[in-house]
Design a protein around this motif. Structure first.
Motif, PDB file in Angstrom:
ATOM      1  N   GLU A 157      -3.242   6.921  -1.559  1.00  0.00           N
ATOM      2  CA  GLU A 157      -4.374   6.036  -1.835  1.00  0.00           C
ATOM      3  C   GLU A 157      -4.624   6.102  -3.337  1.00  0.00           C
ATOM      4  O   GLU A 157      -5.166   7.075  -3.848  1.00  0.00           O
ATOM      5  N   LYS A 180      -1.475   0.214  -0.732  1.00  0.00           N
ATOM      6  CA  LYS A 180      -2.527  -0.669  -1.234  1.00  0.00           C
ATOM      7  C   LYS A 180      -2.656  -0.465  -2.734  1.00  0.00           C
ATOM      8  O   LYS A 180      -2.971   0.624  -3.196  1.00  0.00           O
ATOM      9  N   GLU A 203      -0.264  -4.310   0.134  1.00  0.00           N
ATOM     10  CA  GLU A 203      -1.390  -5.157  -0.257  1.00  0.00           C
ATOM     11  C   GLU A 203      -1.581  -5.039  -1.766  1.00  0.00           C
ATOM     12  O   GLU A 203      -1.964  -3.985  -2.269  1.00  0.00           O
TER      13      GLU A 203
END
Length: 298
Positions: A157, A180, A203
């Motif tokens: 993350e 992401k 993403e």
């Protein structure tokens, strides 16, 4: 006779003066140089003290802003939940180049909030590294090859402060399944996620302007990726051999597509938000690639 003696004495005095002068020029004049010598000696000692890293676990390197970066001495370390944040009264603000390179037993690590940089090859070859917690940090830079060949890294993350993912940063991270990219990132470097063969979903944030050469090359399990309106440049073979993507949309603002962007991915339906191929796109941008649909055709 007196005149002869006087002449001899005069010559002897002159010789004495010459000797003293030579002695000072060779060995130094104590009245003028002893302080300088002491100062130089003190400066040398200070320099040696700055370079002295007696800590049993960490090597400290001073940064240009007088903060410090660290590297680990122990190649057998397994878990690290608390890294140094101060050294000699100054902040520790990042990981040096090759900070944990070759720490093959390292499984997890927590990065302090005030850290701003992860250096080049910081975790290169950490084969058992499964998790890194740095989502709440102020990390701005993830260096080249920072997580190269971290084949057990399952999830990351990324911090919201990062602006660029450098070349090879996550190359060959085979266990990654999702990714992401935060809105702060403007560039994804060459080979950044090369052969992350199990990643299924990516993403991208709304600020990405450039995707480098072969950035997602060989991501064979990748099924879903969004290309933001901010995107301007897509490098050579950026999505080559991404054999699980079946459709992708190219934003109208993309001004350059590199050579064979979708090579080996002939199953892809490519939806372009322009009515025809822009002049600056490589003529072979879709050579050995998928089926193209221009705006108005879909």
């Amino acid at each position: 006779m007196k005149k002869i003696l006087l002449l001899i004495l005069t010559l002897l005095m002159a010789l004495c003066l010459v000797f003293v002068s030579c002695d000072r020029s060779i060995y130094g004049d104590p009245s003028s140089s002893s302080d300088d010598y002491d100062e130089e000696e003190e400066e040398d000692e200070e320099e040696e003290e700055e370079e002295d890293n007696s800590d049993p676990l960490w090597i400290y390197t001073k940064n240009p802003d007088n903060s410090y970066s660290i590297a680990c001495k122990d190649k057998n370390v397994e878990v690290l939940t608390k890294l140094p944040t101060m050294y000699e009264g100054r902040l520790v603000t990042g990981l040096s180049d090759s900070a944990f390179e070759g720490c093959e037993r390292l499984e997890s690590i927590v990065i302090p909030e005030d850290y701003k940089k992860i250096g080049e090859k910081a975790f290169d070859g950490c084969l058992l590294l499964k998790s890194i917690d740095f989502k709440d940090t102020e990390i701005e830079v993830i260096g080249r090859r920072a997580f190269y060949n971290c084949v057990s890294l399952e999830k990351i993350e990324l911090p919201k402060s990062i602006t660029k993912i450098h070349a090879d940063a996550f190359n060959n991270c085979k266990a990654l399944t999702e990714l992401k990219i935060p809105n702060s990132v403007t560039e994804i470097g060459d080979y950044a996620f090369y052969k992350c063969i199990n990643i299924k979903k990516v993403e991208l944030g709304n600020s990405v302007k450039k995707i480098g050469n072969e950035a997602f090359y060989g991501c064979a399990a990748l099924e879903e990726i969004n290309l933001p309106d901010s995107l301007k440049t897509v490098g050579d073979a950026a999505f080559a051999f991404c054999t699980s993507i079946y459709n992708i949309e190219i934003p109208a603002g993309v001004t350059y597509m590199g050579n064979r962007v979708f090579r080996g991915s002939d199953q892809i339906a490519i939806f372009c938000n322009t009515t025809s191929q822009p002049g600056d796109w490589n003529p072979l941008w879709n050579n050995i690639g998928g089926t193209v649909y221009w705006k108005g055709e879909w």
